[in-house]
Scaffold this motif. Structure first.
Motif: not given
Length: 63
Positions: A47-49, A54-56, A61-63
């Motif tokens: 789950e942590g991975l 997901d965050k990365k 995608m936001d950049s």
């Protein structure tokens, strides 16, 4: 007759065809047992991975 029986026993003892299969079954059984014993810890790690991935990907995608 005794030499025939003794020869058959020696041949059976030296026959290693099923040995690889037995080793694989034992390795799989041990892996399953370890996974069952440590399932909560494994779940937390996965789950942590996935959260990090997901965050990365969202940051990319936001950049």
């Amino acid at each position: 007759m005794m030499t025939l029986v003794t020869g058959s026993i020696r041949k059976l003892y030296k026959d290693e065809d099923g040995l690889g299969t037995l080793e694989m079954i034992l390795i799989i059984a041990i892996l399953i047992a370890v996974a069952i014993i440590f399932k909560d810890q494994i779940k937390k790690i996965v789950e942590g991975l996935l959260k990090k991935a997901d965050k990365k990907s969202n940051d990319f995608m936001d950049s």
